[in-house]
Write an enzyme that holds these catalytic residues in place. Sequence first.
Site, mmCIF file in Angstrom:
data_model
loop_
_atom_site.group_PDB
_atom_site.id
_atom_site.type_symbol
_atom_site.label_atom_id
_atom_site.label_comp_id
_atom_site.label_asym_id
_atom_site.label_seq_id
_atom_site.Cartn_x
_atom_site.Cartn_y
_atom_site.Cartn_z
ATOM 1 N N HIS A 74 -9.252 1.183 5.003
ATOM 2 C CA HIS A 74 -7.507 1.736 5.467
ATOM 3 C C HIS A 74 -8.341 2.529 6.777
ATOM 4 C CE1 HIS A 74 -4.195 3.103 6.869
ATOM 5 N NE2 HIS A 74 -3.618 1.715 6.216
ATOM 6 N N SER B 185 3.456 -1.844 10.417
ATOM 7 C CA SER B 185 5.072 -1.792 10.708
ATOM 8 C C SER B 185 5.989 -3.040 10.146
ATOM 9 C CB SER B 185 5.911 -1.740 11.689
ATOM 10 O OG SER B 185 4.735 -0.156 12.426
ATOM 11 N N ASN C 176 0.729 -1.484 0.273
ATOM 12 C CA ASN C 176 0.015 0.650 -0.158
ATOM 13 C C ASN C 176 0.740 1.157 -0.260
ATOM 14 O OD1 ASN C 176 -1.947 2.183 0.971
ATOM 15 N ND2 ASN C 176 -2.429 1.319 2.846
HETATM 16 P P1 PGA Z 1 3.164 0.323 7.693
HETATM 17 O O1 PGA Z 1 1.734 0.775 6.810
HETATM 18 O O2 PGA Z 1 3.740 -0.639 7.933
HETATM 19 O O3 PGA Z 1 3.772 1.680 7.335
HETATM 20 O O4 PGA Z 1 2.829 0.869 9.473
HETATM 21 C C1 PGA Z 1 1.119 -0.226 6.731
HETATM 22 C C2 PGA Z 1 -0.357 -0.290 6.226
HETATM 23 O O5 PGA Z 1 -1.235 1.264 6.556
HETATM 24 O O6 PGA Z 1 -1.334 -0.729 5.074
#
Ligand code: PGA
Length: 253
Positions: A98, A216, A9
């Site tokens: 989301h 993350s 994403n």
């Molecule tokens: P991140 O985002 O891997 O940067 O924490 C994940 C997401 O929001 O789909």
Amino acid sequence: MRKHIVAGNWKMNCNFNEADELVNGIMEILEEKELPRDTQLIVCPPFPYLEMTSDYANDSYFMVGAQNVSDQEKGAYTGEVSAEMLESMEIDYCIVGHSERRAYYGETNATVAAKVNQLLKHGLKPIVCVGEVLEEREANRQFDVVKQQVEEGLFHLTAEQMKEVVIAYEPVWAIGTGKTATPEQAQEIHHFIRTLLTEKYGKELADEISILYGGSCKPSNAKELFANADVDGGLIGGASLKADDFIAIAMSF
Ligand code: PGA
């Protein structure tokens, strides 16, 4: 058995040249490294780069997803993009609900349900995001919150429709914060979601639905997250903006 899925994403990142470089970087690595056969890679760039990304995409490399879709069919909705438009561009997947859409653009479970309906009507597979915010986790309300999101966003679907859906569990406190859910925390909620699906649609169908973890996720923690029985892959934000990291995560099964 259900697919492993790693979806990138990109959110609202990359200018056109950077997007082009990123897709090329992914292609170059995939020309040398083969992904495990049961792993589906999906790239979800911003709308303006969907065409470029799907021109590059070849089903043997990766599939393409949008990050959002209108809850309306067509007409006077300035700035919106419909599921029919995505269908006509042969886009395969679309992220829905989301937490950033829920928090900044007021999307509710009802909006999510309407968007899922649009996507399924036009043959796209929704990647439906659920997850609790920090205060809800601290109050031990994560199960109630996720249950309500799953029930109100998805449980109006028939079993046939449900088969097309991918669910992403993204604890909001772990998104872009560097704080990852522990493998145990992820497995606990993923198992809970699969139990909800089993109760509603039966075990056979529940066992077919891919449930991704997001928040993350990076090369250094993907393996231990994906090792859990009910974690079928990841929805990757920050780390999907680096081709090497993105593919390293996809190779983590
Ligand atoms: P991140 O985002 O891997 O940067 O924490 C994940 C997401 O929001 O789909």
